[in-house]
Design an enzyme around this catalytic site. Structure first.
Site, mmCIF file in Angstrom:
data_model
loop_
_atom_site.group_PDB
_atom_site.id
_atom_site.type_symbol
_atom_site.label_atom_id
_atom_site.label_comp_id
_atom_site.label_asym_id
_atom_site.label_seq_id
_atom_site.Cartn_x
_atom_site.Cartn_y
_atom_site.Cartn_z
ATOM 1 N N PRO A 1 0.815 -1.216 0.000
ATOM 2 C CA PRO A 1 0.000 0.000 0.000
ATOM 3 C C PRO A 1 0.851 1.270 0.000
ATOM 4 O O PRO A 1 1.898 1.320 0.642
ATOM 5 C CB PRO A 1 -0.828 -0.116 1.280
ATOM 6 C CG PRO A 1 -0.127 -1.113 2.119
ATOM 7 C CD PRO A 1 0.675 -1.991 1.233
ATOM 8 N N HIS A 2 0.381 2.258 -0.752
ATOM 9 C CA HIS A 2 1.040 3.557 -0.811
ATOM 10 C C HIS A 2 -0.005 4.590 -1.190
ATOM 11 O O HIS A 2 -1.104 4.236 -1.614
ATOM 12 C CB HIS A 2 2.203 3.539 -1.807
ATOM 13 C CG HIS A 2 1.844 2.992 -3.155
ATOM 14 N ND1 HIS A 2 1.580 1.652 -3.366
ATOM 15 C CD2 HIS A 2 1.656 3.597 -4.340
ATOM 16 C CE1 HIS A 2 1.275 1.462 -4.636
ATOM 17 N NE2 HIS A 2 1.299 2.626 -5.249
ATOM 18 N N GLY A 3 0.328 5.843 -1.045
ATOM 19 C CA GLY A 3 -0.637 6.913 -1.272
ATOM 20 C C GLY A 3 -0.911 7.173 -2.746
ATOM 21 O O GLY A 3 -0.209 6.680 -3.624
#
Length: 148
Positions: free
Chosen positions: A60-62
């Site tokens: 997960p990342h922005g």
């Protein structure tokens, strides 16, 4: 970017992708890598496009818009030995993740890290070792080449 013990959580029992993404994001916040708004952007990205990568990992990342919330590059690792299903309701196939890498990068530094993690985790035996690791030091030793 050096892996830090305080950025690693072992033997977690989260049940949903959102819970584990919040946890991995909070590690990035606590380490001073991102503002708390970045965690919301991580969840927003997951709702748009799954960050499940196969071989029992999720990264997960922005969103692209969330780059303004990144103060410095960082990586968090959350180990969930029983796994979390990242599949959506309309998918038949279970997408089980046992190791979740939360990532934030300044000037696209995270893309290099992403690539190195993907290569390391393309060997499922490496993922099994991470999922079975009993200490933060063991996780760091396994990923040492990746994080350099």
């Amino acid at each position: 970017m050096k892996l830090q013990k305080e950025m690693i959580l072992l033997n977690q029992t989260d049940k949903t992708p959102e819970d584990v993404i919040k946890k991995s994001g909070q590690l990035l916040v606590d380490a001073g890598c991102v503002d708390s708004a970045y965690v919301d952007a991580m969840i927003e990205r997951e709702n748009k496009v799954s960050t499940y990568m196969g071989n029992f990992i999720a990264i997960p990342h922005g969103t692209d818009e969330a780059k303004e919330y990144v103060k410095k590059s960082g990586i968090s690792i959350v180990q969930v030995p029983e796994g979390i299903d990242f599949s959506t309701e309309d998918e038949d196939e279970e997408k089980l993740a046992t190791v979740i890498f939360g990532i934030a990068g300044v000037n696209n530094e995270h893309l290099d890290i992403l690539q190195q993690i993907a290569v390391f985790c393309s060997d499922v035996q490496n993922v099994v070792k991470l999922a079975d690791a009993n200490s933060e030091d063991e996780v760091i030793a396994l990923l040492e080449e990746v994080a350099e």
